[in-house]
Design a protein around this motif. Structure first.
Motif, mmCIF file in Angstrom:
data_model
loop_
_atom_site.group_PDB
_atom_site.id
_atom_site.type_symbol
_atom_site.label_atom_id
_atom_site.label_comp_id
_atom_site.label_asym_id
_atom_site.label_seq_id
_atom_site.Cartn_x
_atom_site.Cartn_y
_atom_site.Cartn_z
ATOM 1 N N UNK A 112 0.968 -1.055 -0.052
ATOM 2 C CA UNK A 112 0.041 0.112 0.189
ATOM 3 C C UNK A 112 0.795 1.229 -0.001
ATOM 4 N N UNK A 113 1.891 1.253 0.746
ATOM 5 C CA UNK A 113 2.758 2.382 0.842
ATOM 6 C C UNK A 113 3.434 2.622 -0.575
ATOM 7 N N UNK A 114 3.957 1.582 -1.279
ATOM 8 C CA UNK A 114 4.530 1.703 -2.655
ATOM 9 C C UNK A 114 3.404 2.366 -3.516
ATOM 10 N N UNK A 115 2.348 1.929 -3.601
ATOM 11 C CA UNK A 115 1.068 2.591 -4.223
ATOM 12 C C UNK A 115 0.826 4.113 -4.015
ATOM 13 N N UNK A 116 0.765 4.342 -2.792
ATOM 14 C CA UNK A 116 0.656 5.731 -2.341
ATOM 15 C C UNK A 116 1.706 6.551 -2.804
ATOM 16 N N UNK A 117 3.014 6.083 -2.604
ATOM 17 C CA UNK A 117 4.074 7.027 -2.957
ATOM 18 C C UNK A 117 4.306 6.961 -4.423
ATOM 19 N N UNK A 118 3.801 5.993 -5.133
ATOM 20 C CA UNK A 118 3.811 6.205 -6.521
ATOM 21 C C UNK A 118 2.808 7.111 -6.847
ATOM 22 N N UNK A 119 1.478 7.187 -6.353
ATOM 23 C CA UNK A 119 0.538 8.090 -6.727
ATOM 24 C C UNK A 119 0.971 9.433 -6.332
ATOM 25 N N UNK A 120 1.732 9.732 -5.264
ATOM 26 C CA UNK A 120 2.407 10.982 -4.748
ATOM 27 C C UNK A 120 3.017 11.528 -5.890
#
Length: 383
Positions: free
Chosen positions: A91-99
């Protein structure tokens, strides 16, 4: 009359002779006086009942026994962290990618679709070589040199992943390289650049910067491919190489600052989304997993450097903002310094974040990773 009187005496003799010869089965009756009573019957069931010992009372399991059984059952099950990272890490990887994608879009909008943004970029690209130190040109890097070094980094990353037999990681790197290349090629003609102010640089070199995207993607591939002990060094090398290429393309008037920053953010976003798809052979082997002080130190230093450089660049931009509207000469040194700080800051921030998430997704500390293989008894030396 004599024959009739001797008949009762002949019958027992006949029976006795018959029994003695073994021709007839044993009698089931016992003669007592004049009455005949049946003999007691023997069956295997009665012997089985008699031979069975009385069962001891069953012991009630204690709480310690139940806990031990639960631990044994848990250890016998396969550890899910040996096959995939923790859900929170994904989830963190996806969030950082979107950011990172959102930051790239915001930087593009501010630098391309606003008058102040285009004035700032024109001021930087026209005065960067005359204002900043000459060593920031890094010998006027040639396009072929940048492409050659980037391809060498990418090939080394693929070879390292194959040598480590990390086949899922090899596929991740291949897909990441394809997506980064497609983003650099497809976004350039698709993203419009309205002419709000007079721009001296070539309109053909638009966002994102292909050379910077190639350098950032190659460095991130190498970071993700190497083993744990080399990740910190690979992250520092990737940051330095990306910063050199990003600053040099501005120095040589190939690209504007927004093109460079946007490329670094897109490369970081693609790598974060690739790390979110990490699975068994894309991770470190369970017996070799452990925490890495070098990764912790390098990631913390790069993230801190990146945030501080970005904050410094934003502060300088705020100071020279009144001169951007009129492209004042006094604002040029500050604008160029802010551009340099932004390029180095985003390169450090992206590489530090990717380094942190690569360690988290590749080496979650499972029971096998913490304990390792069971200790073996010492071997006797051969005589």
């Amino acid at each position: 009359m004599t024959q009739h009187e001797s008949a009762p005496e002949d019958e027992p003799r006949a029976n006795g002779s018959a029994n003695a010869s073994g021709g007839s089965a044993p009698s089931d009756s016992v003669t007592t006086g004049d009455a005949t009573t049946p003999a007691a019957q023997w069956t295997p069931l009665e012997e089985r009942r008699e031979s069975q010992p009385t069962s001891a009372p069953t012991a009630v399991p204690t709480a310690e026994d139940q806990l031990s059984a639960q631990i044994d059952a848990s250890l016998a099950q396969p550890d899910p962290l040996a096959l995939r990272p923790r859900t929170s890490s994904v989830v963190l990887c996806v969030v950082f990618g979107v950011v990172f994608l959102a930051v790239a879009a915001a930087v593009y909008w501010l630098g391309v679709h606003t008058v102040d943004g285009q004035s700032y970029e024109d001021l930087v690209i026209m005065n960067f070589a005359d204002t900043m130190p000459a060593w920031l040109s890094f010998g006027n890097l040639k396009s072929g040199l940048v492409i050659g070094v980037s391809l060498a980094f990418g090939a080394a990353a693929m070879l390292v992943a194959a040598a480590r037999k990390r086949w899922w990681l090899l596929g991740q790197l291949a897909v990441f390289a394809a997506v980064a290349f497609a983003a650099a090629k497809l976004l350039k003609p698709l993203l419009p650049r309205p002419l709000l102010v007079h721009v001296e640089s070539s309109v053909n070199n638009s966002a994102p910067s292909g050379h910077t995207m190639l350098a950032a993607a190659a460095g991130l591939m190498l970071l993700a491919a190497v083993p744990r002990s080399w990740r910190a060094c690979a992250a520092v090398l990737s940051t330095v190489f990306t910063s050199i290429v990003g600053v040099s393309v501005i120095y040589d008037r190939w690209h504007r600052p927004v093109d460079v920053v946007m490329s670094v953010c897109i490369a970081g976003a693609c790598m974060m989304l690739a790390l979110a798809c990490t699975r068994a052979s894309g991770m470190d082997r369970t017996g070799s997993r452990m925490s890495s002080p070098s990764v912790q130190i390098a990631a913390t230093a790069l993230i801190t450097l990146g945030l501080c450089a970005i904050a410094y660049g934003a502060y300088v931009l705020w100071q020279v903002f009144p001169g951007l509207q009129y492209a004042s000469a006094w604002a040029a040194p500050g604008a160029c310094a802010a551009a340099t700080a932004m390029v180095v800051g985003f390169a450090g921030l992206v590489n530090g974040m990717v380094l942190m998430m690569r360690q988290i997704t590749a080496a979650p500390l499972t029971r096998l990773g913490l304990i390792g293989e069971p200790p073996a008894p010492p071997r006797k030396a051969a005589a």
